[in-house]
Scaffold this active site. Structure first.
Site, PDB file in Angstrom:
ATOM      1  N   ASP A 119      -8.792  46.306 -87.430  1.00 40.36           N
ATOM      2  CA  ASP A 119      -8.465  47.375 -88.368  1.00 40.36           C
ATOM      3  C   ASP A 119      -7.168  47.046 -89.116  1.00 40.36           C
ATOM      4  O   ASP A 119      -6.524  46.019 -88.866  1.00 40.36           O
ATOM      5  CB  ASP A 119      -8.410  48.736 -87.681  1.00 40.36           C
ATOM      6  CG  ASP A 119      -7.311  48.829 -86.619  1.00 40.36           C
ATOM      7  OD1 ASP A 119      -6.288  48.135 -86.754  1.00 40.36           O
ATOM      8  OD2 ASP A 119      -7.479  49.614 -85.661  1.00 40.36           O
ATOM      9  N   ALA A 120      -6.783  47.924 -90.033  1.00 42.38           N
ATOM     10  CA  ALA A 120      -5.674  47.639 -90.953  1.00 42.38           C
ATOM     11  C   ALA A 120      -4.334  47.476 -90.238  1.00 42.38           C
ATOM     12  O   ALA A 120      -3.432  46.800 -90.747  1.00 42.38           O
ATOM     13  CB  ALA A 120      -5.579  48.747 -91.993  1.00 42.38           C
TER      14      ALA A 120
END
Length: 259
Positions: A58-59
């Site tokens: 994820d980011a």
């Protein structure tokens, strides 16, 4: 790929007027390039390239992220079916809690952490590992009293071969310098948000609170940080070398696990 040198244009025989100013109208056989092979006529050699993503990040996470190119997409599926262990370095910070369990989330509360010691932390980690070990055996669907279970244990292949909740196969403390600490987590079927929640729950178990400051994947199955390419290395030569260097160990892992 398109910037790399392509194959030499094909040659074909054409009968062209004889060179010179003698007024001779004879024809001479000559080899000339096929214009259809010229880059300005043919256009870019590669217009589409199939690229598949392995276990995503994820980011807010970083680290090893596996991609498959072309036929490598089938290998990604095979590796997914192996249910290989992934390893993370997870950073934590005692003394506060947020709405998304990360240090950048909205602050929910602040707590004291002076009573937290490394011994208490490692005791909680041992409980987490023991609980997850029982879940690992349950979802592996293997009778632990059989010869099959013994042989799989020797090879390190006891793992769920189907869908299961996230399972931590190993967890230990790498650094402890309150309010900061760092863990190494070996796990299956996890998400990065699940690891952040584990840090939060560790804080609660220690009668304090904690947020996650870092999630970094250091290993994804057979792939380690040594195999990863930095952004500055994203070029044809480096990618080709990375593919060649990883071919053998991917093949060996698939044969060992799926045979």
């Amino acid at each position: 790929l398109n910037a790399a040198s392509g194959r030499v244009p094909r040659q074909h025989v054409r009968f062209l007027p004889a060179p010179g100013d003698s007024g001779d109208t004879g024809l001479v056989a000559m080899r000339v390039p096929v214009l259809a092979d010229h880059p300005l006529v043919r256009g870019p050699r590669f217009r589409r390239l199939k690229i598949g993503a392995g276990h995503r990040l994820d980011a807010k996470a970083s680290g090893v992220f596996v991609l498959g190119i072309g036929h490598g997409n089938k290998l990604l599926t095979d590796l997914y079916n192996c249910h290989l262990t992934r390893v993370y370095t997870v950073g934590g910070l005692f003394g506060k809690a947020t709405d998304d369990f990360s240090d950048t989330g909205k602050l929910v509360e602040k707590t004291t952490f002076d009573h937290v010691t490394r011994e208490k932390l490692e005791r909680i980690l041992a409980v987490i590992q023991g609980t997850n070990h029982k879940a690992l055996l349950m979802y592996s669907n293997i009778d632990m009293k059989t010869q099959e279970a013994y042989e799989l244990a020797v090879k390190g292949l006891i793992r769920p071969m189907g869908k299961s909740p996230p399972i931590i196969t190993g967890i230990r403390c790498l650094q402890f310098a309150p309010p900061e600490f760092q863990l190494e987590v070996h796990c299956l079927h996890e998400t990065q948000q699940y690891l952040r929640k584990i840090v939060h729950e560790i804080g609660l178990e220690l009668k304090s609170s904690a947020v996650c400051t870092q999630v970094r994947r250091t290993r994804d199955g057979v792939f380690t940080l040594d195999d990863a390419l930095l952004r500055t290395q994203w070029n044809l030569q480096s990618i080709q070398k990375a593919i060649w260097d990883c071919q053998l160990k991917v093949k060996m892992e698939l044969e060992k696990t799926l045979s």
